[in-house]
Scaffold this active site. Structure first.
Site, PDB file in Angstrom:
ATOM      1  N   GLY A 131       0.880  -1.299   0.117  1.00  0.00           N
ATOM      2  CA  GLY A 131       0.076  -0.029   0.028  1.00  0.00           C
ATOM      3  C   GLY A 131       0.620   1.238   0.136  1.00  0.00           C
ATOM      4  N   HIS A 184      12.402  11.085  -3.343  1.00  0.00           N
ATOM      5  CA  HIS A 184      12.848   9.781  -3.789  1.00  0.00           C
ATOM      6  C   HIS A 184      14.246   9.887  -4.274  1.00  0.00           C
ATOM      7  CE1 HIS A 184       9.879   6.695  -3.695  1.00  0.00           C
ATOM      8  NE2 HIS A 184       8.740   7.779  -3.791  1.00  0.00           N
TER       9      HIS A 184
END
Length: 204
Positions: free
Chosen positions: A10, A50
């Site tokens: 998730g 990221h």
């Protein structure tokens, strides 16, 4: 043949971080294949976060649509290809070819959505085959998007269904499948395959 790994979970489950640790573990060159497209500052911030957590020496390929072509171009590399993420790639394909409703009947619109879904799933099958067959290890990150309520509009529903079916195709092609929950990965394919094989034998 690649050691093809699929990692699912998730939102904010820790799947990307686990994928990065797994990619770095062999000590081989890593090429990060980013499928995100940046349309606003919020998405730009996510991308920068990221980037900041990845090693600076990793290679980077940004490709929102032609994932199979990228994998084929790196087919002989001796290293790791990390794809993050599958569900953004599916979003890009879906939105790039989503039919306009203006001049379509409800039946024509439904048929157009079905054709588009099948076209995208064929691309997923091609990607799964390439990821399994090429030289470098391929690690793909995807999302489980169907655990909540049923969406209230056709675009969201087709996306939910498309992601679920794509994950099944990629899971079947992968040598290992991990589910990440609350930051902790569990390898699920070996145990799941053993159970399916047992049930199929009993049903035969």
């Amino acid at each position: 043949m690649s050691d093809f790994v699929l990692i699912t979970g998730g939102a904010r489950s820790g799947k990307s971080r686990f994928a990065e640790l797994l990619a770095a573990h062999p000590g081989l060159p890593v090429t990060y294949i980013a499928t995100a497209q940046v349309y606003d500052e919020e998405m730009a911030l996510r991308v920068r976060k990221h980037q900041d957590q990845r090693p600076a020496h990793w290679g980077l390929v940004e490709e929102p649509l032609a994932l199979s072509s990228v994998l084929e171009r790196h087919a002989q590399n001796k290293g790791v290809l990390l794809v993050d993420c599958v569900t953004l790639w599916l979003t890009n394909l879906l939105l790039a070819h989503y039919p306009a409703e203006d001049h379509l009947t409800e039946q024509e619109y439904t048929q157009a959505l079905h054709r588009l879904e099948q076209k995208i799933l064929e691309q997923v099958r091609i990607v799964a085959r390439i990821a399994r067959d090429i030289t470098p290890q391929v690690i793909m990150v995807t999302n489980e998007v169907g655990d909540g309520i049923v969406p209230d509009n056709p675009l969201s529903r087709i996306y939910r269904d498309l992601a679920g079916r794509a994950n099944q195709i990629l899971g079947q092609g992968a040598q290992q499948v991990y589910s990440v929950v609350a930051g902790y990965p569990t390898e699920i394919k070996a145990a799941g395959q053993a159970l399916l094989d047992s049930l199929r034998r009993e049903d035969a």
